[in-house]
Design a protein around this motif. Sequence first.
Motif, short mmCIF file in Angstrom:
data_model
loop_
_atom_site.label_atom_id
_atom_site.label_comp_id
_atom_site.label_asym_id
_atom_site.label_seq_id
_atom_site.Cartn_x
_atom_site.Cartn_y
_atom_site.Cartn_z
N VAL A 396 0.84 -1.21 0.00
CA VAL A 396 0.00 0.00 0.00
C VAL A 396 0.87 1.26 0.00
O VAL A 396 0.63 2.19 -0.78
N ARG A 397 1.89 1.28 0.84
CA ARG A 397 2.72 2.48 0.97
C ARG A 397 3.65 2.68 -0.23
O ARG A 397 4.24 3.75 -0.38
N SER A 398 3.79 1.66 -1.06
CA SER A 398 4.65 1.77 -2.25
C SER A 398 3.87 2.05 -3.52
O SER A 398 4.46 2.22 -4.58
N GLY A 399 2.53 2.07 -3.42
CA GLY A 399 1.72 2.38 -4.59
C GLY A 399 1.26 1.18 -5.36
O GLY A 399 0.73 1.33 -6.48
N PHE A 400 1.46 -0.04 -4.81
CA PHE A 400 0.98 -1.25 -5.48
C PHE A 400 -0.43 -1.56 -4.98
O PHE A 400 -0.72 -1.45 -3.79
N ALA A 401 -1.29 -1.98 -5.89
CA ALA A 401 -2.70 -2.20 -5.54
C ALA A 401 -2.87 -3.33 -4.55
O ALA A 401 -3.73 -3.26 -3.66
N THR A 402 -2.07 -4.39 -4.68
CA THR A 402 -2.20 -5.55 -3.81
C THR A 402 -0.81 -6.11 -3.50
O THR A 402 0.15 -5.87 -4.24
N PRO A 403 -0.69 -6.91 -2.44
CA PRO A 403 0.58 -7.60 -2.16
C PRO A 403 0.99 -8.52 -3.31
O PRO A 403 2.18 -8.68 -3.58
#
Length: 437
Positions: A396-403
């Motif tokens: 989330v904090r890196s801008g990716f929608a999901t793990p």
Amino acid sequence: MGLLPDKKQPKFLRVALVLPTEFAYARGVLRGIIAATRERNMYAVGVPGQSRHAPLSWLFRVYRGIYGHSSKYLTKWFKDWKPHGIICQIYDDRLAKVYRQTGVPVVELFESRAKSEFPRILPDDVATGELAARHFLERGFRHFGFFGAPWMLWSQERELGFRNEIRRTFQSRAKVNNSSDESYNFTFASYGSHADSAPAAFEGSQARLAQAMGAWLASLPRPLALFAANDLWGFELVQAARELGLHIPDDVAVLGVDNEELLCEIAYPPLSSIRMGAEQIGHAAVSMLERLLSGKSAGPNISRIPPMEIVTRQSTDVLAVEDPDVAMALRHIRKHAIEGMSVKQLLDAVAINRRTLERRFLSVLGHTPLEEIRRVRLERAKALLQTDLPIYDIAVRSGFATPEYLATSFLAATGMTPTTYRRQFAPRSRWQHLPPA
């Protein structure tokens, strides 16, 4: 090698650590050694009174600073203390003879000599230079300089990685765009010319070195991306540039190595630096010495540990991109990429059509705006993986929608999963919270 020197069973395994702990690299190695020995419970196992065949506890002695350069002191200490194994930095063949005479396993952590009879665990200095190059290339520089000591192997390798990565990048950009345009040219300057002759400035006073640094800086084109082989020289280069009236980082951006935090922060502006994998080297040194003490093979003669990251401070916090639209887009990406920004949202902020922006990005940086967005997100994820945050929060904090999207992107870019990266590169500074069982 591999056999204990005492005829009777000793109470402890005595391990000598000969490390210049006045430097950040050696202190990081020591932290890794502490972490490894505590993880293995090496302080508590095999205490006197246990079975003769139980693993023995390790007992350390640290020989620091200038004494690690003295064959006289080392010979006396080794003769008095009789270590069973040694982890050290060896600076020349004269000192190597002292270690050889002990007849005990030795693990070497410093590349001052081309060849060594001892197994070595070393920083990957070529990869360090490549990382420095990418740091500057991402900022759009075309003029580069390297300051180091050409007679030192580790400095030579850092320069080699730095120079070759720059050359490969500009050649690739020209090939992608099928062009021989001047915009794909670059300049490269190295302080000192021959590895077999030290530049005179190194042999004189500090004032003489500062004067030589200033004269060299004044002769180079700007804006200049300057890579110093260590933080001490990076600090001196920042001072020399200021005395010349050059603005840092706009005229000259300076990057060092080792992340000597106090030295980096006392520089003005604060010095960006590469944090080496020193703790990983210390951890690996314990594993190697443990194998040697048990009579096993050390494995490959040289193990290389890659650098960890670049700690960016003000001395390189700049964009040297002449194209104003590309510069504006880069600033916007670095500010908003981790918020999940798309290329379409980027185009809303930069008044230019997508095809033109992509063409200009390829011309200046060698990749597209989408690839830049992904790169910024991945760099953010790498930094957060060195914390205790859960993978979900990191995504989330890196801008990716999901793990899952983070894992897929990370694997494609690095060849490893986020969990593997965390296991390999997370700092081991939490050894303070791991008391012996």
